[in-house]
Design an enzyme around this catalytic site. Sequence first.
Site, PDB file in Angstrom:
ATOM      1  N   GLU A 125       4.213   6.831  -3.619  1.00  0.00           N
ATOM      2  CA  GLU A 125       5.431   6.710  -2.836  1.00  0.00           C
ATOM      3  C   GLU A 125       6.307   5.639  -3.477  1.00  0.00           C
ATOM      4  O   GLU A 125       5.783   4.589  -3.843  1.00  0.00           O
ATOM      5  CB  GLU A 125       5.127   6.318  -1.382  1.00  0.00           C
ATOM      6  CG  GLU A 125       6.385   6.395  -0.524  1.00  0.00           C
ATOM      7  CD  GLU A 125       6.136   6.097   0.961  1.00  0.00           C
ATOM      8  OE1 GLU A 125       5.006   5.732   1.325  1.00  0.00           O
ATOM      9  OE2 GLU A 125       7.082   6.235   1.726  1.00  0.00           O
ATOM     10  N   GLY A 265       2.211  -3.583   1.211  1.00  0.00           N
ATOM     11  CA  GLY A 265       1.053  -3.880   2.053  1.00  0.00           C
ATOM     12  C   GLY A 265      -0.071  -2.884   1.866  1.00  0.00           C
ATOM     13  O   GLY A 265      -1.216  -3.247   1.613  1.00  0.00           O
ATOM     14  N   MET A 267      -0.879   1.829   1.566  1.00  0.00           N
ATOM     15  CA  MET A 267      -0.303   3.162   1.379  1.00  0.00           C
ATOM     16  C   MET A 267      -1.189   4.232   2.001  1.00  0.00           C
ATOM     17  O   MET A 267      -2.398   4.257   1.781  1.00  0.00           O
ATOM     18  CB  MET A 267      -0.109   3.412  -0.130  1.00  0.00           C
ATOM     19  CG  MET A 267       0.493   4.756  -0.463  1.00  0.00           C
ATOM     20  SD  MET A 267       2.164   4.932   0.228  1.00  0.00           S
ATOM     21  CE  MET A 267       2.147   6.670   0.605  1.00  0.00           C
ATOM     22  N   ASN A 269      -1.942   7.384   1.587  1.00  0.00           N
ATOM     23  CA  ASN A 269      -2.381   8.598   0.890  1.00  0.00           C
ATOM     24  C   ASN A 269      -3.400   9.370   1.726  1.00  0.00           C
ATOM     25  O   ASN A 269      -4.312   8.789   2.298  1.00  0.00           O
ATOM     26  CB  ASN A 269      -3.032   8.222  -0.441  1.00  0.00           C
ATOM     27  CG  ASN A 269      -2.259   7.162  -1.170  1.00  0.00           C
ATOM     28  OD1 ASN A 269      -1.094   7.370  -1.499  1.00  0.00           O
ATOM     29  ND2 ASN A 269      -2.871   6.015  -1.378  1.00  0.00           N
ATOM     30  N   HIS A 301      -1.651   0.961  11.108  1.00  0.00           N
ATOM     31  CA  HIS A 301      -0.415   1.581  10.611  1.00  0.00           C
ATOM     32  C   HIS A 301      -0.717   2.728   9.644  1.00  0.00           C
ATOM     33  O   HIS A 301      -0.232   3.845   9.817  1.00  0.00           O
ATOM     34  CB  HIS A 301       0.442   0.511   9.936  1.00  0.00           C
ATOM     35  CG  HIS A 301       1.735   1.010   9.385  1.00  0.00           C
ATOM     36  ND1 HIS A 301       2.921   0.921  10.082  1.00  0.00           N
ATOM     37  CD2 HIS A 301       2.038   1.622   8.208  1.00  0.00           C
ATOM     38  CE1 HIS A 301       3.889   1.459   9.358  1.00  0.00           C
ATOM     39  NE2 HIS A 301       3.390   1.881   8.213  1.00  0.00           N
ATOM     40  N   GLU A 302      -1.530   2.446   8.644  1.00  0.00           N
ATOM     41  CA  GLU A 302      -1.804   3.491   7.630  1.00  0.00           C
ATOM     42  C   GLU A 302      -2.585   4.640   8.255  1.00  0.00           C
ATOM     43  O   GLU A 302      -2.332   5.806   7.950  1.00  0.00           O
ATOM     44  CB  GLU A 302      -2.562   2.914   6.436  1.00  0.00           C
ATOM     45  CG  GLU A 302      -1.895   1.710   5.765  1.00  0.00           C
ATOM     46  CD  GLU A 302      -0.432   1.882   5.469  1.00  0.00           C
ATOM     47  OE1 GLU A 302       0.023   3.012   5.214  1.00  0.00           O
ATOM     48  OE2 GLU A 302       0.316   0.871   5.496  1.00  0.00           O
ATOM     49  N   HIS A 305      -0.330   6.916  10.191  1.00  0.00           N
ATOM     50  CA  HIS A 305       0.483   7.791   9.324  1.00  0.00           C
ATOM     51  C   HIS A 305      -0.178   9.160   9.130  1.00  0.00           C
ATOM     52  O   HIS A 305       0.496  10.113   8.780  1.00  0.00           O
ATOM     53  CB  HIS A 305       0.654   7.158   7.943  1.00  0.00           C
ATOM     54  CG  HIS A 305       1.892   6.322   7.782  1.00  0.00           C
ATOM     55  ND1 HIS A 305       3.136   6.725   8.210  1.00  0.00           N
ATOM     56  CD2 HIS A 305       2.083   5.114   7.181  1.00  0.00           C
ATOM     57  CE1 HIS A 305       4.029   5.795   7.902  1.00  0.00           C
ATOM     58  NE2 HIS A 305       3.423   4.802   7.279  1.00  0.00           N
ATOM     59  N   GLU A 324       8.317   5.908   9.190  1.00  0.00           N
ATOM     60  CA  GLU A 324       8.052   4.463   9.207  1.00  0.00           C
ATOM     61  C   GLU A 324       8.404   3.817  10.544  1.00  0.00           C
ATOM     62  O   GLU A 324       7.645   3.006  11.071  1.00  0.00           O
ATOM     63  CB  GLU A 324       8.774   3.767   8.048  1.00  0.00           C
ATOM     64  CG  GLU A 324       8.265   4.180   6.665  1.00  0.00           C
ATOM     65  CD  GLU A 324       6.767   3.973   6.462  1.00  0.00           C
ATOM     66  OE1 GLU A 324       6.124   3.292   7.292  1.00  0.00           O
ATOM     67  OE2 GLU A 324       6.223   4.515   5.473  1.00  0.00           O
TER      68      GLU A 324
HETATM   69  N1  TRP Z   1       4.418   3.969   3.049  1.00  0.00           N
HETATM   70  C1  TRP Z   1       3.817   2.673   2.946  1.00  0.00           C
HETATM   71  C2  TRP Z   1       3.663   2.148   4.354  1.00  0.00           C
HETATM   72  O1  TRP Z   1       4.577   1.951   5.057  1.00  0.00           O
HETATM   73  C3  TRP Z   1       4.556   1.658   2.195  1.00  0.00           C
HETATM   74  C4  TRP Z   1       5.021   1.937   0.816  1.00  0.00           C
HETATM   75  C5  TRP Z   1       6.142   2.510   0.458  1.00  0.00           C
HETATM   76  C6  TRP Z   1       4.468   1.462  -0.368  1.00  0.00           C
HETATM   77  N2  TRP Z   1       6.356   2.427  -0.888  1.00  0.00           N
HETATM   78  C7  TRP Z   1       5.344   1.789  -1.408  1.00  0.00           C
HETATM   79  C8  TRP Z   1       3.312   0.781  -0.644  1.00  0.00           C
HETATM   80  C9  TRP Z   1       5.117   1.388  -2.713  1.00  0.00           C
HETATM   81  C10 TRP Z   1       3.089   0.407  -1.960  1.00  0.00           C
HETATM   82  C11 TRP Z   1       3.988   0.688  -2.974  1.00  0.00           C
HETATM   83  O2  TRP Z   1       2.604   1.954   4.826  1.00  0.00           O
HETATM   84 ZN    ZN Z   2       4.311   2.996   6.792  1.00  0.00          ZN
END
Ligand code: TRP
Ligand code: ZN
Length: 896
Positions: A125, A265, A267, A269, A301-302, A305, A324
Amino acid sequence: MTDTATPAVIHRADYAPPAFLIDSVTLEFDLVPARTIVKNSMRMRRNPDAARAARLELMGEQLELVSVAVNGVPHAAARAHEHGLTLDDVPDTFELTIVSACAPAENTTLSGLYVSSDNFFTQCEAEGFRRITYFLDRPDVMTTYTVTLRADKAAYPVLLSNGNLIEEGDLADGRHFAKWEDPFKKPSYLFALVAGRLVALEERIKSVSGKEKLLQVWVEPHDLDKTRHAMESLIHSIRWDEERFGLELDLDRFMIVAVSDFNMGAMENKGLNIFNTKYVLANPETATDTDFANIEAVVGHEYFHNWTGNRVTCRDWFQLSLKEGLTVFRDQEFSADMAGGATDETARAVKRIEDVRVLRQMQFAEDSGPMAHPVRPESYVEINNFYTMTVYEKGAEVVRMYQTLFGRDGFRRGMDLYFKRHDGQAVACDDFRLALADANGRDLAQFERWYSQAGTPRVTVETAYDADAQRYTVTLKQGYGDAAPAARATQKGPLLIPFAIGLIGRDGADLPLRLEGESAASGTTRVLDFTETEQTFTFVDVREAPLPSLLRNFSAPVVVEYDYTADELAFLLAHDSDPFNRWEAGQRLATRELLALAARAAENAPLQLDDSVVTAFARVLTDETLSPAFRELALMLPSEAYLAEQMAESNPAAVHRARQFVRKRLAAALREAWLAIYDRHRTPGAYAPTPEAAGHRGLKNLALAYLAELDDPADAVKLATAQYAEANNMTDRAAALSALLAASTSKETPAAESALADFYRRFEKEPLVIDKWFALQATQRGSAARPIIDVVRKLMTHPAFNIKNPNRARSLIFSFCSANPAQFHAEDGSGYAFWAEQVIALDALNPQVAARLARALELWRRYTPVLREKMRAALEQVASQVKSRDVREIVEKALV
Ligand code: TRP
Ligand code: ZN
């Protein structure tokens, strides 16, 4: 668009569906740090819902093309270029096979495939997948992935990707492989792989429907003793989403992997969350109460998602807040439920206050500068620059307003309809709003403005009491004040603002509420539907002149202007039944006093503190009916950054003088009380990171921090020295060290230097703790004789400093530039020169991190003339040398 040019500015209005779709993709990786080969086979077809395209344009960056075949036949007419791969003359349905190479070991951007501590990780991302292979790297192209990883078995014994492990085995030459299949369609930004020498803490649980699930937290071997809290947080998250939203984990296996080089913070995936170590690793010796709470929030949070973001994803990146804002709201509610259940309003309020503090300090500031943008932006140059406070935190407030309007049950009905309609789809913010509207039978057309208008709304309040008629009128007006130009351009009309209000009688109790036209009184907090530019609400049967409690629980992300007297604020601080507004009254009181003092300090006039502030604070401090965590927040003064932002011309030095003056006065006037608090709130025995124990520690350590402000800080030095030596947890040890550093600014003490040295030796092998060691020094108070820029420059040469590691860069450089305003904004411009050097250095290594640092000067126009000119010069210097699109967008917008 030509082959090689990406448009400089991407507009939301230009959205068009993809010309091609991908029905499935098979990826094979030969993982080698210097040169990894990726074989990518895609079943593709033309999108029946898009205009017929002459060519297939795939995105790709920093890739070396090896071969291209269409239906197994080498494709001569494929052209690789800086931004991707162009194929002329493709059939309507075909299998496309592309072999390419990338260089993970050289990848310092931490986007795409990279190496950290000799292991492989990915971050896709927002647009990192195109750095791994040529692809339709946009979130509305969803497909199923089958992934085979091959690597040296000794160096990379663990091979992970999304979904389920379906096959693994040995290969020739000491290599091995693993094959993973993700049954769910997903956009490319949710792809992940991890390979390396890792170990896992494992748990098996049954989800609500009785299915067995394997949970794993993967870390480097020496960190296994710091994974328990993350695992517990994951289990709590799974239970919470089942109970509160009826959402079950949809995979048999869910993995979290910690990595020490990470831009953000964590991700989300699919099935393979990758986390910054900072949000996974914790034990009592290394992590503070705040760290424990942050880990719980980020793990939540993750995990959340998985439904809000992954099962239902975003059509395009302008819709980022769809996932988000909603997911931040969900993690905030999770943390509040974990702390206070559904009913402990004070515990819930503590979490709410912490969240609102962040919003007001950071998002309101963003809204007032050149990066101001709506929750759903209209355009961007670099999407990475739009992972902002506005998209995340204001976006969460927008979601919260639905719940305020419809109640928890109504909100749940809306969520259920949202999933019923859109599971498996890539959708837009409008789709979420329509689901909430339809599930609750309400037209939310006006509410759309919360997504399209930038800037912080201001609500001014006027009240009148008619004793004879027993009527009380509340007139609300909304507008944006003198908004930043970037925000003004987006403003079209009044918002639907859920405005929660209560009326308080002379005895401090809430009065029953009956609006004109209602048949009877009901409740003591009313959410007014405030929809016009100006609107009057009339309460009837009001038996005495009330004191209004406005915007209870911060029911909308707005600024409220109302002329309370100091006495009224003290009364609210003592009596409001809404704990948020009790805190708010104290903040208003303190802010007003601090701003008056800062104005005097700016003119070098003598300072004097009104006794009413001391009295009001003393009452809170000694009120044992209030929870310690609440008292800690109530006694914390608004931050220097927030105060500077409230001034007509920001003057960090004056704010610092004023705030320090008040801290010293509160320290001296309440010295005995602080000492008593320190004693009463010790937490002997085994450490537990519960909100309750953390509350005691927080209040005790706040007392220590105030005592360290005394001109003679002997008490603080004595207590802190003992606390440092005896601490069985990082919260107390770090607080003691911080107090020693603070005390040594009034009076040199050898205790500070020796504790600092001891701390380093003790935690040399714990990078996250060494980050704290750097941050504590970068944020410490300085003096004319000892400017902190000198300390920071010296620390830049420390062997443990490494600018390529984002956590370390943040702990030293960002801490100084963003969290030590009085020192950073030194009048000689030394802070700005340092900032420019570091932005340029980072720009060449990691543009995402560089762009975050670049934002430290974006509010330059709002400072005093002397500072403003020096900031402009630093910005211009960066603008003339910048290489990345990321940093360029920030500095160019700042200089417009
Ligand atoms: N989607 C992730 C979250 O909100 C955050 C995220 C977006 C991210 N871009 C990124 C994390 C690039 C690491 C690097 O939890
Ligand atoms: Zn997020």
